[in-house]
Write an enzyme that holds these catalytic residues in place. Structure first.
Site, short mmCIF file in Angstrom:
data_model
loop_
_atom_site.label_atom_id
_atom_site.label_comp_id
_atom_site.label_asym_id
_atom_site.label_seq_id
_atom_site.Cartn_x
_atom_site.Cartn_y
_atom_site.Cartn_z
N LYS A 107 0.89 -1.15 -0.06
CA LYS A 107 -0.22 0.01 0.02
C LYS A 107 1.01 1.19 -0.08
CE LYS A 107 -4.39 0.73 0.59
NZ LYS A 107 -5.50 -0.43 0.31
N ASP A 147 -6.87 4.02 -4.96
CA ASP A 147 -7.59 4.10 -3.64
C ASP A 147 -8.08 5.37 -3.23
OD1 ASP A 147 -7.26 1.65 -1.25
OD2 ASP A 147 -7.12 3.53 0.05
N1 GLU Z 1 -7.14 -0.12 -3.25
C1 GLU Z 1 -7.78 -1.17 -3.27
C2 GLU Z 1 -7.89 -1.86 -2.21
O1 GLU Z 1 -7.92 -1.52 -1.13
C3 GLU Z 1 -7.55 -1.81 -4.75
C4 GLU Z 1 -6.12 -2.36 -4.63
C5 GLU Z 1 -5.45 -2.81 -6.17
O2 GLU Z 1 -6.46 -2.66 -6.99
O3 GLU Z 1 -4.44 -3.18 -6.28
O4 GLU Z 1 -7.99 -3.18 -2.26
#
Ligand code: GLU
Length: 420
Positions: A107, A147
């Site tokens: 993240k 996100d």
């Molecule tokens: N930010 C999204 C999550 O928390 C998607 C992450 C992604 O697609 O890599 O799952």
């Protein structure tokens, strides 16, 4: 008892500890999985439109890479800290393992209030941040995605910046791109669609029908708004939604499409000029007498107090980490099922994976193919979680989901072994 405002990382580790009992993971491997592999903090200085310079803090955490390249979004939010990003990277690791994507978890984020920046400033911020983390990311190493407060345009800038340094276009370095440059149809609505699918699955499991079920959704960004639209399409009655400015409540059902289109253009609910509804606070929304409550905003909003007053029959976690572990205990005690974040909001990363596969194969799928594959994977995972919950007599769905995820991750670590 856990303190009422636990840090997200403490929350995540407690969730892991609870699942360990049912997963039976080797203690040494388990200990390794509780700590992030690496976190980078970068300075993100940019030139503002008025000629001033301002410095922001940016992060990228790669939590667990046992199962493949790291994968996870990038959020722009004032609350972003190294600790928050670390917890979110941990949750990504277990989320990806739960749905059996060949990924580890990561993240990233920048501590910033995007509403205070112009489009050009946001572009410069994104490019500078991407330069800061570019040695860490890559199509085989770590693949960012949207996100909170980031979107396909943000991903386009990230992809372009990375590609400039590589000397050629590298679409598969990020997912959630606009379709014109290698994005997949269905990605924008994927998380909301997934929330709708698991809600329907839960209703079916409880021998109920979603038709006419009343729903309250906290948070009306991309995820909340799409979940509202798709649940309304499936026959549910969305009676309350909220954003940071206000909540709107109408027991007869809100005009979800009108509201979603309005919010999609950046409109604040407090200024909504459409059909009138009662204004309602964010906490009151969570304790409404409805069938389903969907927290789709920030972490730690379902506290013990809210859990005690909650009237809904089920909670579906579209946000990451919305329920504190102390509140989880109250909901278990009260027999209120909670579909955990690592299952409920997995639609986004599932379709991110499908985008990455298409980019890697240089072959584009249709929307129907993407949606069918999303549903197949999510329904299969839902059944697996219910199976573990029932067969192993696990007290709640979160612990069941975590036990599957950490077991899968631990097996990967055991086969690979400890280096050196
Ligand atoms: N930010 C999204 C999550 O928390 C998607 C992450 C992604 O697609 O890599 O799952």
């Amino acid at each position: 008892m856990a303190s009422e405002e636990p840090s997200p990382i403490e929350n995540m580790r407690t969730q892991m500890d609870r699942a360990q009992e049912y997963a039976g993971v080797d203690q040494n491997v388990f200990e390794r999985m509780k700590h992030p592999e690496r976190t980078l903090e970068v300075s993100v200085p940019i030139l503002l439109d008025d000629g001033e310079e301002r410095v922001f803090r940016g992060y990228r955490c790669q939590f667990d890479g046992g199962r493949g390249p790291y994968k996870g979004g990038v959020r722009y939010h004032p609350s972003v800290t190294m600790e928050e990003v670390t917890a979110l990277a941990g949750w990504m690791s277990w989320k990806n393992a739960l749905v059996d994507l060949p990924y580890g978890g990561a993240k990233g984020g920048i501590a910033v209030e995007t509403k205070e920046l112009s489009r050009d400033e946001t572009k410069r911020l994104t490019r500078r941040y991407t330069e800061g983390i570019r040695r860490m990311i890559g199509p085989q190493t770590d693949i960012p995605a949207p996100d909170m407060n980031t979107n396909p345009q943000t991903m386009a800038w990230m992809m372009d910046t990375y590609s400039v340094y590589e000397g050629h276009t590298v679409p598969q370095v990020v997912t959630g791109k606009p379709v014109e440059i290698g994005g997949t149809p269905g990605r924008v609505e994927a998380t909301g669609r997934g929330v709708g699918i698991v809600t329907e699955q839960l209703f079916e499991h409880l021998d109920n029908s979603i038709d006419g079920a009343t729903v309250a959704i906290q948070g009306f960004g991309n995820v909340g708004a799409w979940a509202a639209r798709l649940l309304a399409q499936a026959g549910a009655k969305v009676v309350a939604v909220s954003d940071i400015t206000t909540g709107l409540y109408d027991p007869d059902g809100l005009d979800v499409i009108g509201l979603a289109e309005y919010a999609g253009e950046g409109g604040a609910l407090a200024d909504y000029g459409g059909p009138q509804a009662e204004a309602i606070g964010n906490e009151a929304l969570l304790t409404l007498d409805v069938d389903v409550v969907i927290p789709a905003a920030v972490a730690n909003v379902i506290t013990t107090e809210i859990a005690e007053d909650l009237q809904a029959n089920v909670v579906v976690e579209a946000a990451n980490g919305p329920t504190t572990t102390a509140a989880d205990d109250v909901l278990i005690e009260r027999d209120v099922p909670v579909v955990p974040d690592i299952l409920a909001n997995t639609g986004g990363v599932i379709v991110s994976y499908l985008e990455w596969v298409q980019n890697t194969q240089e072959y584009a799928w249709t929307l129907e193919e993407v949606n069918a594959e999303l549903e197949r994977r999510l329904v299969g995972t839902f059944d697996e979680v219910i199976g573990a919950y029932t067969d192993r007599e696990i007290p709640d769905l979160r612990t069941a989901a975590f036990s599957i995820a950490i077991d899968r991750c631990a097996r990967a670590h055991s086969y690979r072994g400890l280096f050196p």
